[in-house]
Scaffold this motif. Structure first.
Motif, PDB file in Angstrom:
ATOM      1  N   GLY A  35       0.783  -1.224   0.000  1.00 10.26           N
ATOM      2  CA  GLY A  35       0.000   0.000   0.000  1.00 10.26           C
ATOM      3  C   GLY A  35       0.822   1.284   0.000  1.00 10.26           C
ATOM      4  O   GLY A  35       0.269   2.377  -0.142  1.00 10.26           O
ATOM      5  N   GLN A  36       2.137   1.185   0.129  1.00 13.46           N
ATOM      6  CA  GLN A  36       2.987   2.390   0.141  1.00 13.46           C
ATOM      7  C   GLN A  36       2.908   3.088  -1.217  1.00 13.46           C
ATOM      8  O   GLN A  36       3.159   2.470  -2.253  1.00 13.46           O
ATOM      9  CB  GLN A  36       4.436   2.002   0.444  1.00 13.46           C
ATOM     10  N   GLU A  37       2.590   4.363  -1.207  1.00 14.86           N
ATOM     11  CA  GLU A  37       2.497   5.097  -2.471  1.00 14.86           C
ATOM     12  C   GLU A  37       3.885   5.586  -2.882  1.00 14.86           C
ATOM     13  O   GLU A  37       4.580   6.227  -2.088  1.00 14.86           O
ATOM     14  CB  GLU A  37       1.557   6.291  -2.276  1.00 14.86           C
ATOM     15  N   ILE A  38       4.289   5.274  -4.100  1.00 17.12           N
ATOM     16  CA  ILE A  38       5.609   5.687  -4.593  1.00 17.12           C
ATOM     17  C   ILE A  38       5.455   6.206  -6.027  1.00 17.12           C
ATOM     18  O   ILE A  38       4.750   5.604  -6.839  1.00 17.12           O
ATOM     19  CB  ILE A  38       6.615   4.516  -4.578  1.00 17.12           C
ATOM     20  N   THR A  39       6.133   7.311  -6.315  1.00 13.35           N
ATOM     21  CA  THR A  39       6.143   7.820  -7.689  1.00 13.35           C
ATOM     22  C   THR A  39       7.545   7.639  -8.262  1.00 13.35           C
ATOM     23  O   THR A  39       8.536   7.932  -7.578  1.00 13.35           O
ATOM     24  CB  THR A  39       5.749   9.314  -7.737  1.00 13.35           C
ATOM     25  N   VAL A  40       7.613   7.158  -9.490  1.00 12.12           N
ATOM     26  CA  VAL A  40       8.889   7.025 -10.191  1.00 12.12           C
ATOM     27  C   VAL A  40       8.878   8.033 -11.329  1.00 12.12           C
ATOM     28  O   VAL A  40       7.917   8.068 -12.112  1.00 12.12           O
ATOM     29  CB  VAL A  40       9.072   5.593 -10.746  1.00 12.12           C
ATOM     30  N   LEU A  41       9.915   8.846 -11.415  1.00 11.33           N
ATOM     31  CA  LEU A  41      10.008   9.807 -12.524  1.00 11.33           C
ATOM     32  C   LEU A  41      10.923   9.221 -13.591  1.00 11.33           C
ATOM     33  O   LEU A  41      12.108   8.981 -13.342  1.00 11.33           O
ATOM     34  CB  LEU A  41      10.569  11.143 -12.013  1.00 11.33           C
ATOM     35  N   GLY A  42      10.358   8.965 -14.780  1.00  8.57           N
ATOM     36  CA  GLY A  42      11.143   8.423 -15.886  1.00  8.57           C
ATOM     37  C   GLY A  42      10.830   6.964 -16.151  1.00  8.57           C
ATOM     38  O   GLY A  42      10.903   6.132 -15.242  1.00  8.57           O
ATOM     39  N   ALA A  43      10.457   6.685 -17.391  1.00  9.25           N
ATOM     40  CA  ALA A  43      10.138   5.303 -17.781  1.00  9.25           C
ATOM     41  C   ALA A  43      11.211   4.747 -18.696  1.00  9.25           C
ATOM     42  O   ALA A  43      10.933   4.139 -19.728  1.00  9.25           O
ATOM     43  CB  ALA A  43       8.759   5.239 -18.455  1.00  9.25           C
ATOM     44  N   GLY A  44      12.479   4.964 -18.309  1.00 13.82           N
ATOM     45  CA  GLY A  44      13.580   4.299 -19.002  1.00 13.82           C
ATOM     46  C   GLY A  44      13.766   2.912 -18.396  1.00 13.82           C
ATOM     47  O   GLY A  44      12.923   2.434 -17.613  1.00 13.82           O
ATOM     48  N   ILE A  45      14.872   2.284 -18.706  1.00 19.66           N
ATOM     49  CA  ILE A  45      15.109   0.924 -18.212  1.00 19.66           C
ATOM     50  C   ILE A  45      15.171   0.933 -16.680  1.00 19.66           C
ATOM     51  O   ILE A  45      14.595   0.058 -16.015  1.00 19.66           O
ATOM     52  CB  ILE A  45      16.407   0.364 -18.828  1.00 19.66           C
ATOM     53  N   GLY A  46      15.831   1.942 -16.108  1.00 18.34           N
ATOM     54  CA  GLY A  46      15.948   2.020 -14.650  1.00 18.34           C
ATOM     55  C   GLY A  46      14.598   2.272 -13.983  1.00 18.34           C
ATOM     56  O   GLY A  46      14.225   1.582 -13.028  1.00 18.34           O
ATOM     57  N   GLY A  47      13.861   3.250 -14.483  1.00 19.24           N
ATOM     58  CA  GLY A  47      12.579   3.616 -13.863  1.00 19.24           C
ATOM     59  C   GLY A  47      11.575   2.476 -13.927  1.00 19.24           C
ATOM     60  O   GLY A  47      10.885   2.180 -12.943  1.00 19.24           O
ATOM     61  N   LEU A  48      11.490   1.839 -15.078  1.00 20.69           N
ATOM     62  CA  LEU A  48      10.512   0.746 -15.218  1.00 20.69           C
ATOM     63  C   LEU A  48      10.896  -0.449 -14.349  1.00 20.69           C
ATOM     64  O   LEU A  48      10.033  -1.092 -13.750  1.00 20.69           O
ATOM     65  CB  LEU A  48      10.387   0.328 -16.693  1.00 20.69           C
ATOM     66  N   THR A  49      12.192  -0.742 -14.270  1.00 23.13           N
ATOM     67  CA  THR A  49      12.603  -1.874 -13.423  1.00 23.13           C
ATOM     68  C   THR A  49      12.320  -1.550 -11.960  1.00 23.13           C
ATOM     69  O   THR A  49      11.835  -2.411 -11.207  1.00 23.13           O
ATOM     70  CB  THR A  49      14.102  -2.190 -13.615  1.00 23.13           C
ATOM     71  N   ALA A  50      12.597  -0.306 -11.566  1.00 21.10           N
ATOM     72  CA  ALA A  50      12.324   0.081 -10.173  1.00 21.10           C
ATOM     73  C   ALA A  50      10.831  -0.001  -9.884  1.00 21.10           C
ATOM     74  O   ALA A  50      10.414  -0.511  -8.837  1.00 21.10           O
ATOM     75  CB  ALA A  50      12.834   1.497  -9.918  1.00 21.10           C
ATOM     76  N   ALA A  51      10.019   0.500 -10.818  1.00 21.62           N
ATOM     77  CA  ALA A  51       8.565   0.468 -10.607  1.00 21.62           C
ATOM     78  C   ALA A  51       8.096  -0.972 -10.412  1.00 21.62           C
ATOM     79  O   ALA A  51       7.307  -1.269  -9.500  1.00 21.62           O
ATOM     80  CB  ALA A  51       7.862   1.107 -11.805  1.00 21.62           C
ATOM     81  N   LEU A  52       8.605  -1.855 -11.236  1.00 24.64           N
ATOM     82  CA  LEU A  52       8.204  -3.263 -11.134  1.00 24.64           C
ATOM     83  C   LEU A  52       8.685  -3.869  -9.813  1.00 24.64           C
ATOM     84  O   LEU A  52       7.927  -4.554  -9.115  1.00 24.64           O
ATOM     85  CB  LEU A  52       8.781  -4.039 -12.332  1.00 24.64           C
ATOM     86  N   ALA A  53       9.952  -3.605  -9.466  1.00 29.53           N
ATOM     87  CA  ALA A  53      10.504  -4.184  -8.234  1.00 29.53           C
ATOM     88  C   ALA A  53       9.712  -3.704  -7.011  1.00 29.53           C
ATOM     89  O   ALA A  53       9.437  -4.483  -6.094  1.00 29.53           O
ATOM     90  CB  ALA A  53      11.979  -3.798  -8.103  1.00 29.53           C
ATOM     91  N   LEU A  54       9.331  -2.428  -7.008  1.00 28.81           N
ATOM     92  CA  LEU A  54       8.587  -1.880  -5.871  1.00 28.81           C
ATOM     93  C   LEU A  54       7.164  -2.435  -5.841  1.00 28.81           C
ATOM     94  O   LEU A  54       6.630  -2.770  -4.782  1.00 28.81           O
ATOM     95  CB  LEU A  54       8.573  -0.349  -5.956  1.00 28.81           C
ATOM     96  N   ALA A  55       6.552  -2.563  -7.035  1.00 30.85           N
ATOM     97  CA  ALA A  55       5.193  -3.117  -7.096  1.00 30.85           C
ATOM     98  C   ALA A  55       5.181  -4.574  -6.630  1.00 30.85           C
ATOM     99  O   ALA A  55       4.272  -5.011  -5.932  1.00 30.85           O
ATOM    100  CB  ALA A  55       4.645  -3.004  -8.521  1.00 30.85           C
TER     101      ALA A  55
END
Ligand code: FAD
Length: 381
Positions: free
Chosen positions: A5-25
């Motif tokens: 449930g932790q809300e997190i925003t990632v700025l940038g949908a490059g390889i790093g941003g998308l991988t981070a978004a997935l890892a956090l999700a």
């Protein structure tokens, strides 16, 4: 502790941003990605993902096996004039490198992130990011301001994240430019990269999409191109002429180039501070590197895994920086050193190259550092 449930925003949908978004999700966070581009595309070119990156992508379930990429059988070093094989480097013992079309990797990452519940919002350009109380604020070009409890700035080396967290740093032109091109077909040994070193230049080629196309990335010492852009096109005839003395299969590839891009390579120091309040930097935003270890995206992918791990285990941003910074510094320094190793400058180097042709077998094991085998065999997991 999960990030449920932790809300997190990632700025940038490059390889790093998308991988981070997935890892956090995957750890239970509710993740939103803001990306300036109107569509998720990358200028067509290849990217090598070594074992240290692949381990993370596999652990995150980014793709079914086999991945949508070419599995490398190793690297051929060739002499530039005749294109003779100097030595064959086997794949690293830890596991092979994979050659992705960047667009395929981005698309696959975005699909996996969305399937994990990540919301990707395109056409959202941040002009600044700041800390407000215990939260972060993203100031968008549209005039909208968005507050978020945690912000991961994966907005690359030119985004607003780095300035907000680490202050302005001056990037220095490296005196080198990179040319990128795709050509149809794959001559020579399939599923192998080639590395060709010449005075003041070097070229890397590798197959993409089942060998239907070959990716060419070629580097030249050139002081007259300091434009801070990486999407400029350049007259293909100029690239063909620059590498006209390249012989053999690589030389033939150069002569087939019809469209090419050029960009200047800049040296940025690794940020000494990766987090400030509710904002953390990730990937090129924290540590852009010269591409001579083919590790920039792999480091961003490793960052993503370690960040999610640290946030889950209460270590927070400080633990994330502490676990990452020395490894990243080592890779960035090694990539910088390769810039000069790859460019056979003096006549002695040329003679040396001839010698390598003869002594290739004996030298091969000692040359594994050229391609970062020690880095790829010690992933972040
Ligand atoms: P980026 O890819 O720069 O992504 C940043 C994202 O943020 C972009 O989508 C951008 O549009 C978005 N963004 C930026 N500013 C804003 C803003 N203000 N608002 C909203 N969104 C914004 N690495 C490898 O591992 N293997 C290789 O083989 C390899 N080859 C390379 C070859 C060359 C010639 C070069 C130059 C680099 C190479 N790299 C390689 C390095 C690699 O491309 C980068 O390290 C990697 O792409 C960094 O990913 P990132 O997500 O951190 O940043």
């Amino acid at each position: 502790m999960a990030l449920t449930g932790q809300e997190i925003t990632v700025l940038g949908a490059g390889i790093g941003g998308l991988t981070a978004a997935l890892a956090l999700a995957r750890r239970g966070a509710r993740v939103r990605v803001l990306e300036q581009a109107e569509a998720l595309t990358e200028v067509g070119a290849g990217i090598q993902i070594a074992q240290n990156g692949m381990v993370v992508l596999r652990a995150l379930g980014v793709f079914d096996d086999p991945p949508p990429a070419v599995c490398s059988q190793g690297v051929d070093l060739r002499d530039y004039r005749a294109g003779r094989l100097v030595m064959r480097l086997p794949p690293p013992a830890a596991g092979p490198t994979w050659y992705f079309h960047r667009a395929d990797l981005i698309k696959t990452l975005a699909r996996a992130a969305q399937a994990a519940g990540v919301n990707i919002e395109l056409g959202q350009t941040a002009v600044a990011v700041s800390t407000v109380g215990g939260a972060a604020c993203i100031h968008l070009a549209s005039g909208r301001e968005m507050e978020t409890p945690l912000l991961i700035a994966a907005d690359g080396m030119r985004g607003p994240g780095r300035a907000a967290v680490a202050g302005d740093t001056i990037a220095e032109f490296s005196g080198q430019v990179a040319y990128r091109a795709l050509v149809p077909g794959q001559p020579g040994a399939p599923e192998r990269a080639t590395l060709t070193m010449a005075p003041g230049r070097h070229a890397v080629t590798y197959p993409l999409r089942d060998g239907k196309v070959t990716n060419i990335v070629a580097f030249q010492e050139r002081r007259d191109w300091e434009r801070d852009s990486w999407r400029d096109t350049i007259d293909a005839a100029e690239v063909r002429a620059t590498f006209a003395d390249f012989g053999g299969p690589v030389g033939q590839l150069f002569q087939r180039i019809e469209t090419a891009h050029i960009w200047a390579l800049y040296l940025h120091p690794v940020a000494s501070q990766w987090h400030k309040g509710a904002i953390a930097l990730l990937g090129d935003a924290a540590h852009p590197t010269l591409p001579y270890m083919a590790q920039g995206a792999c480091m961003a992918i490793e960052d993503a895994w370690v960040l999610a791990d640290c946030l889950t285990n209460d270590g927070g941003f400080a633990a994330y920086q502490a676990r990452r910074i020395e490894r990243v510094r080592r890779v960035v320094a090694a990539a910088g050193a390769n810039a000069w190793r790859f460019h056979a400058r003096s006549p002695m180097r040329e003679i040396g190259q001839l010698g390598l042709t003869v002594a290739g077998r004996w030298l091969a094991p000692r040359y594994t550092w050229l391609y970062g085998h020690d880095v790829t065999s010690s992933p972040a997991l």
